[in-house]
Design a protein around this motif. Structure first.
Motif, PDB file in Angstrom:
ATOM      1  N   LEU A  47      37.964  27.060  29.365  1.00 30.95           N
ATOM      2  CA  LEU A  47      37.788  26.780  30.980  1.00 30.95           C
ATOM      3  C   LEU A  47      38.706  27.768  31.521  1.00 30.95           C
ATOM      4  N   GLN A  48      38.540  28.238  32.527  1.00 33.71           N
ATOM      5  CA  GLN A  48      39.493  28.763  33.581  1.00 33.71           C
ATOM      6  C   GLN A  48      39.783  28.045  34.497  1.00 33.71           C
ATOM      7  N   LEU A  49      41.107  27.449  34.784  1.00 30.34           N
ATOM      8  CA  LEU A  49      41.481  26.833  36.182  1.00 30.34           C
ATOM      9  C   LEU A  49      42.549  27.708  36.833  1.00 30.34           C
ATOM     10  N   GLY A  50      41.703  28.392  37.759  1.00 25.54           N
ATOM     11  CA  GLY A  50      43.040  29.238  38.528  1.00 25.54           C
ATOM     12  C   GLY A  50      43.719  29.920  37.678  1.00 25.54           C
ATOM     13  N   ASP A  51      45.064  30.204  37.681  1.00 21.57           N
ATOM     14  CA  ASP A  51      45.791  31.020  36.682  1.00 21.57           C
ATOM     15  C   ASP A  51      46.099  30.396  35.555  1.00 21.57           C
ATOM     16  N   PRO A  58      36.378  14.773  43.329  1.00 22.64           N
ATOM     17  CA  PRO A  58      35.753  16.002  43.278  1.00 22.64           C
ATOM     18  C   PRO A  58      36.965  17.048  42.681  1.00 22.64           C
ATOM     19  N   ASP A  59      36.386  18.077  42.202  1.00 20.22           N
ATOM     20  CA  ASP A  59      37.280  18.873  41.504  1.00 20.22           C
ATOM     21  C   ASP A  59      38.253  18.460  40.417  1.00 20.22           C
ATOM     22  N   LEU A  86      44.847  23.962  23.834  1.00 23.99           N
ATOM     23  CA  LEU A  86      45.799  24.980  24.447  1.00 23.99           C
ATOM     24  C   LEU A  86      45.685  25.320  25.685  1.00 23.99           C
ATOM     25  N   VAL A  87      46.823  25.307  25.806  1.00 29.78           N
ATOM     26  CA  VAL A  87      47.115  25.568  27.600  1.00 29.78           C
ATOM     27  C   VAL A  87      47.932  26.908  27.856  1.00 29.78           C
ATOM     28  N   GLU A  88      47.412  28.008  28.388  1.00 28.88           N
ATOM     29  CA  GLU A  88      48.078  28.957  28.617  1.00 28.88           C
ATOM     30  C   GLU A  88      48.414  29.445  30.144  1.00 28.88           C
ATOM     31  N   THR A 142      46.962  21.204  36.749  1.00 28.81           N
ATOM     32  CA  THR A 142      46.459  21.291  38.236  1.00 28.81           C
ATOM     33  C   THR A 142      46.610  22.810  38.363  1.00 28.81           C
ATOM     34  N   SER A 143      45.604  23.341  38.761  1.00 33.01           N
ATOM     35  CA  SER A 143      45.646  24.920  39.030  1.00 33.01           C
ATOM     36  C   SER A 143      44.110  25.462  39.827  1.00 33.01           C
ATOM     37  N   GLY A 144      44.271  26.140  40.736  1.00 35.25           N
ATOM     38  CA  GLY A 144      43.261  26.829  41.116  1.00 35.25           C
ATOM     39  C   GLY A 144      42.497  25.851  42.040  1.00 35.25           C
TER      40      GLY A 144
END
Length: 302
Positions: free
Chosen positions: A21-25, A264-265, A73-75, A215-217
């Protein structure tokens, strides 16, 4: 077919493949290592045969719950953090009694490579807790060597979990504790350990169990470790597992966690949730329920 009800049911009966999954950056990816088959009545002592007869979608053909084993994995940019470390290159037959059926690991380094990561690029491993299916590759020697693949990294363990490491030695885990000790850096509740990643102590499953909030995006992902073992607990947070150190405390935390996952989110990451590791909690006619997200599969995992 990928979004059909049949496919979602099949996903609850098989171990997870690589999903991202992509969460912001920030990119988060499930990194498979192996799986364990669990006897449902022994895992959740407060359930009945009738409960499981009503939920065949959660059981494989042998009547076991399928629990994935792996890591998150968190990148962020070129930096990488791993949450948990799988079971490692080993396989154990089913225990004669209790919850655990056959358990095996061994795929984590290959899974990382498929994601374009070598173990040397991981700067730290943040552990939810120190059970064997979460710390395997942190202490087992890497294939062809005599040191663990992540021996260069910091091992981040919640301070209360590490303070009670003698309990692990009493459970026969002296080798694991000895191998981890030189690399452990204790962390505390609320600490930011990586860009956008904060520690949250959630004792119950173990005395110092930790969750990690990413937390991101404008989105939030809660990697809740073994606060929940199965999607069925979302609708029944009162059902503690046989592995919970403090069943009452674990149930109290789960109730709060389920409410939070409905916000939410907010996305949940349940590392043992078969092939539904990423999801959200949504209300249906019977109560809150886990709704798997269609995280991007990789390779042959369709």
């Amino acid at each position: 077919m990928a979004n059909s009800a049949l496919d979602r049911t099949d996903r609850l009966r098989r171990p997870a493949g690589i999903r991202s999954l992509q969460l912001g950056d920030t990119k988060v990816s499930y990194v498979p290592d192996g799986d364990v088959r669990l006897r449902p009545r022994a895992l959740f002592p407060d359930t009945t045969d009738e409960v499981w007869a009503a939920h065949p979608e959660l059981l494989d053909v042998s009547g076991h719950l399928v629990a994935s084993i792996g890591a998150l994995l968190v990148e962020h940019g070129d930096r990488a953090l791993l949450i948990d470390a799988g079971f490692g290159p080993q396989r154990l037959p089913a225990a004669p009694d209790g919850p655990r059926g056959v358990i095996h690991g061994g795929a984590l380094l290959e899974s990382l490579a498929q994601l374009g990561r070598g173990s040397e690029t991981v700067e730290a491993i943040a552990f939810t807790h120190l059970h064997p299916d979460h710390l395997g590759w942190a202490w087992h020697p890497a294939p062809g060597g005599d040191r663990p693949a992540f021996a260069h990294a910091d091992y981040l363990v919640s301070a209360p979990e590490w303070a009670q490491r003698d309990l692990l030695k009493e459970q026969g885990m002296t080798a694991e504790v000895t191998a981890l000790a030189p690399l452990v850096r204790p962390v505390v509740d609320g600490q930011e350990i990586f860009p956008g990643v904060h520690v949250r102590i959630s004792a119950g499953h173990t005395a110092g169990h930790a969750e990690y909030v990413i937390t991101s995006g404008g989105q939030r992902l809660i990697a809740f470790g073994d606060s929940l073992h199965s999607p069925i607990q979302v609708d029944h947070p009162e059902w503690s597992s046989a592995f919970d150190h403090d069943p009452v405390g674990a149930a109290d935390h789960r109730r709060r966690l389920v409410v939070e996952l409905k916000e939410p989110d907010t996305i949940g990451f349940g590392g043992h949730f078969a092939d539904a590791v990423f999801g959200q909690v949504r209300q249906n006619d019977s109560g809150p329920a886990w709704r798997p997200l269609d995280a991007r599969p990789t390779g042959d995992d369709q």
